[in-house]
Every structure is written in structure tokens, then in C-alpha cells.
Design a protein around this motif. Structure first.
Motif, PDB file in Angstrom:
ATOM      1  N   UNK A 121     -47.824 -48.345 -23.308  1.00 30.56           N
ATOM      2  CA  UNK A 121     -46.461 -47.828 -23.552  1.00 30.56           C
ATOM      3  C   UNK A 121     -46.680 -47.577 -25.051  1.00 30.56           C
ATOM      4  N   UNK A 122     -47.222 -48.589 -25.816  1.00 31.14           N
ATOM      5  CA  UNK A 122     -47.280 -48.545 -27.301  1.00 31.14           C
ATOM      6  C   UNK A 122     -48.153 -47.321 -27.642  1.00 31.14           C
ATOM      7  N   UNK A 123     -49.209 -47.149 -26.867  1.00 30.87           N
ATOM      8  CA  UNK A 123     -50.158 -46.006 -27.072  1.00 30.87           C
ATOM      9  C   UNK A 123     -49.553 -44.671 -27.249  1.00 30.87           C
ATOM     10  N   UNK A 124     -48.689 -44.770 -25.983  1.00 29.00           N
ATOM     11  CA  UNK A 124     -47.767 -43.266 -26.000  1.00 29.00           C
ATOM     12  C   UNK A 124     -46.925 -43.242 -27.142  1.00 29.00           C
ATOM     13  N   UNK A 125     -46.117 -44.366 -27.539  1.00 27.81           N
ATOM     14  CA  UNK A 125     -45.276 -44.362 -28.608  1.00 27.81           C
ATOM     15  C   UNK A 125     -46.162 -43.928 -29.799  1.00 27.81           C
ATOM     16  N   UNK A 126     -47.345 -44.376 -30.252  1.00 30.60           N
ATOM     17  CA  UNK A 126     -48.096 -43.903 -31.188  1.00 30.60           C
ATOM     18  C   UNK A 126     -48.498 -42.576 -31.138  1.00 30.60           C
ATOM     19  N   UNK A 127     -48.868 -42.112 -29.965  1.00 33.05           N
ATOM     20  CA  UNK A 127     -49.097 -40.569 -30.056  1.00 33.05           C
ATOM     21  C   UNK A 127     -48.062 -39.798 -30.388  1.00 33.05           C
ATOM     22  N   UNK A 128     -46.957 -40.151 -29.704  1.00 35.99           N
ATOM     23  CA  UNK A 128     -45.697 -39.303 -29.852  1.00 35.99           C
ATOM     24  C   UNK A 128     -45.396 -39.191 -31.260  1.00 35.99           C
ATOM     25  N   UNK A 129     -45.402 -40.364 -32.157  1.00 34.64           N
ATOM     26  CA  UNK A 129     -45.261 -40.317 -33.685  1.00 34.64           C
ATOM     27  C   UNK A 129     -46.300 -39.339 -34.423  1.00 34.64           C
ATOM     28  N   UNK A 130     -47.490 -39.381 -33.799  1.00 36.28           N
ATOM     29  CA  UNK A 130     -48.584 -38.555 -34.581  1.00 36.28           C
ATOM     30  C   UNK A 130     -48.302 -37.053 -34.304  1.00 36.28           C
ATOM     31  N   UNK A 131     -47.740 -36.786 -33.096  1.00 35.32           N
ATOM     32  CA  UNK A 131     -47.484 -35.418 -32.615  1.00 35.32           C
ATOM     33  C   UNK A 131     -46.321 -34.979 -33.589  1.00 35.32           C
ATOM     34  N   UNK A 132     -45.341 -36.033 -33.640  1.00 35.37           N
ATOM     35  CA  UNK A 132     -44.195 -35.645 -34.696  1.00 35.37           C
ATOM     36  C   UNK A 132     -44.624 -35.119 -36.007  1.00 35.37           C
ATOM     37  N   UNK A 133     -45.634 -35.985 -36.398  1.00 38.29           N
ATOM     38  CA  UNK A 133     -46.070 -35.705 -37.800  1.00 38.29           C
ATOM     39  C   UNK A 133     -47.158 -34.430 -38.062  1.00 38.29           C
ATOM     40  N   UNK A 134     -47.551 -34.033 -36.808  1.00 40.67           N
ATOM     41  CA  UNK A 134     -48.305 -32.713 -36.724  1.00 40.67           C
ATOM     42  C   UNK A 134     -47.244 -31.543 -36.741  1.00 40.67           C
ATOM     43  N   UNK A 135     -46.490 -31.785 -35.883  1.00 38.54           N
ATOM     44  CA  UNK A 135     -45.377 -30.699 -35.614  1.00 38.54           C
ATOM     45  C   UNK A 135     -44.838 -30.461 -37.122  1.00 38.54           C
ATOM     46  N   UNK A 136     -44.486 -31.561 -37.918  1.00 38.10           N
ATOM     47  CA  UNK A 136     -43.984 -31.487 -39.239  1.00 38.10           C
ATOM     48  C   UNK A 136     -44.882 -30.695 -40.223  1.00 38.10           C
ATOM     49  N   UNK A 137     -46.247 -30.816 -39.922  1.00 40.87           N
ATOM     50  CA  UNK A 137     -47.146 -29.995 -40.894  1.00 40.87           C
ATOM     51  C   UNK A 137     -47.057 -28.569 -40.508  1.00 40.87           C
ATOM     52  N   UNK A 138     -46.995 -28.395 -39.215  1.00 39.87           N
ATOM     53  CA  UNK A 138     -47.059 -27.068 -38.714  1.00 39.87           C
ATOM     54  C   UNK A 138     -45.701 -26.414 -39.235  1.00 39.87           C
ATOM     55  N   UNK A 139     -44.386 -27.104 -39.175  1.00 41.50           N
ATOM     56  CA  UNK A 139     -43.074 -26.422 -39.609  1.00 41.50           C
ATOM     57  C   UNK A 139     -43.143 -26.266 -40.795  1.00 41.50           C
ATOM     58  N   UNK A 140     -43.873 -26.833 -41.602  1.00 36.07           N
ATOM     59  CA  UNK A 140     -43.710 -26.949 -43.451  1.00 36.07           C
ATOM     60  C   UNK A 140     -44.390 -25.530 -43.375  1.00 36.07           C
ATOM     61  N   UNK A 141     -45.568 -25.307 -42.823  1.00 38.26           N
ATOM     62  CA  UNK A 141     -46.301 -23.967 -43.021  1.00 38.26           C
ATOM     63  C   UNK A 141     -45.327 -22.728 -42.650  1.00 38.26           C
ATOM     64  N   UNK A 142     -44.690 -22.983 -41.278  1.00 45.10           N
ATOM     65  CA  UNK A 142     -44.104 -21.740 -40.760  1.00 45.10           C
ATOM     66  C   UNK A 142     -42.749 -21.622 -41.770  1.00 45.10           C
ATOM     67  N   UNK A 143     -42.156 -22.818 -42.211  1.00 46.91           N
ATOM     68  CA  UNK A 143     -41.205 -22.386 -43.153  1.00 46.91           C
ATOM     69  C   UNK A 143     -41.144 -21.720 -44.281  1.00 46.91           C
ATOM     70  N   UNK A 144     -42.525 -21.967 -44.979  1.00 44.51           N
ATOM     71  CA  UNK A 144     -42.778 -21.118 -46.023  1.00 44.51           C
ATOM     72  C   UNK A 144     -42.827 -19.499 -45.950  1.00 44.51           C
ATOM     73  N   UNK A 145     -43.224 -19.294 -44.817  1.00 47.42           N
ATOM     74  CA  UNK A 145     -43.109 -17.858 -44.260  1.00 47.42           C
ATOM     75  C   UNK A 145     -41.639 -17.238 -43.969  1.00 47.42           C
ATOM     76  N   UNK A 146     -40.666 -18.222 -43.696  1.00 46.96           N
ATOM     77  CA  UNK A 146     -39.370 -17.802 -43.238  1.00 46.96           C
ATOM     78  C   UNK A 146     -39.132 -17.947 -42.025  1.00 46.96           C
TER      79      UNK A 146
END
Length: 168
Positions: free
Chosen positions: A50-75
Motif C-alpha cells: 500500500x505504501x508503494x502505491x502511495x509513493x508511486x502515485x505521488x511520483x506520478x503527480x510530480x511527473x504530471x506536474x512537469x508535463x503540465x508546466x511545459x504544456x502551460x508554456x505553450x498555452x
């Protein structure tokens, strides 16, 4: 969320990779991701899964934030739909695997491939942010100029026209 923990662990090889990194039984990881019966494992093993899934979900949120930061630059309007743009799932998987890997084990023999995939994802995201790469079919922002372009040409009169060659 562009990627789910189940999508990250999709396939036997990916589940095995995650199970090894987090020192989990691969069958327990599969049961946890699927929401199946886990009564065959101890409470400590289940808590670790269960802790592994929570950790992975947090890392996915971080990765998605990186993606969104780039996409937001483009508008782009965020969040994007990963079903419409499956490349977002690919990029999120590459970024997530990289961050999970460096948290757990920098000496793994697959680290080179994981780092390459991560760099490729970031390179592609930079190109998207710069308007040089499309997200694929249905991309609301076409790469390149945001204004419609028109091509005009002009040239000098023809020197070797039929009339000139006949001596007229």
C-alpha cells in the motif's frame, strides 16, 4: 492524472521492475493494483504494498506536474485528456520511472535506458512548449506560427519564352 499506478506496472516486466525496486512480492503488487484478495500475505507485506502505491502515485503527480508546466508554456488548457493524446501517458511513464528509479536504485543495469527515456520525454516536451512538436491528431495548438501563413512569389519576366526564341 495522465498515468495510473496500474498503467505504470502494466505488463509482467514492469510489475517485476517495481516489485524489485520496492522489495515486494510481484504477485502481491499485482493483487494490490487489481484490488484482489491479499489474505495470503502478512499485514506488514500488505502495508508495504500500500505504501508503494502511495509513493508511486505521488511520483506520478510530480511527473504530471512537469508535463503540465511545459504544456502551460505553450498555452494548452489543462489538464489534457490522455485518451485523446496518448503521448502524455508515454511521457508520464518515462518521467515517473526515472524518478522512482533514482529514489530507489541508481546502480540498476536498466538505469541507462530509463534515463534516456526521461531525457527524450523532456526534450519532446520542450519542443511542444516551443511550438515545434504536436501532441498528435486533434492538437488544438498547431506547431509553428499561430497566424495563418500565405505564400507569395514573384519573378522577373521569362527570358526564353516561345516568342523570344522565334525571334519575334
Amino acid at each position: 492524472m495522465y498515468l495510473t499506478p496500474a498503467q505504470l506496472a502494466d505488463g509482467q516486466g514492469a510489475r517485476l521492475e517495481i516489485a524489485q525496486l520496492f522489495e515486494l512480492d510481484v504477485d502481491l503488487l499485482a493483487a494490490t493494483l487489481a484490488g484482489d484478495d491479499r489474505s495470503a500475505w502478512t499485514a506488514d507485506e500488505i502495508a508495504a504494498a500500500d505504501a508503494t502505491i502511495v509513493t508511486i502515485a505521488a511520483v506520478i503527480t510530480r511527473a504530471d506536474g512537469e508535463i503540465d508546466a511545459h504544456l502551460a508554456q505553450r498555452g494548452y488548457t489543462l489538464p489534457m485528456d490522455p485518451e485523446q493524446f496518448p503521448v502524455l501517458v508515454t511521457w508520464s511513464r518515462a518521467i515517473t520511472r526515472y524518478h522512482v528509479q533514482i529514489q530507489r536504485d541508481r546502480t540498476n543495469e536498466d538505469t541507462g535506458r530509463i534515463e534516456r527515456d526521461y531525457r527524450d520525454a523532456l526534450r519532446a516536451l520542450r519542443l511542444v512548449a516551443d511550438g515545434k512538436l504536436s501532441l498528435g491528431a486533434g492538437d488544438p495548438l498547431t506547431p509553428g506560427s499561430t497566424e495563418p501563413s500565405s505564400v507569395q512569389s514573384s519573378s522577373a519576366p521569362r527570358r526564353f519564352s516561345r516568342a523570344a526564341l522565334r525571334g519575334q
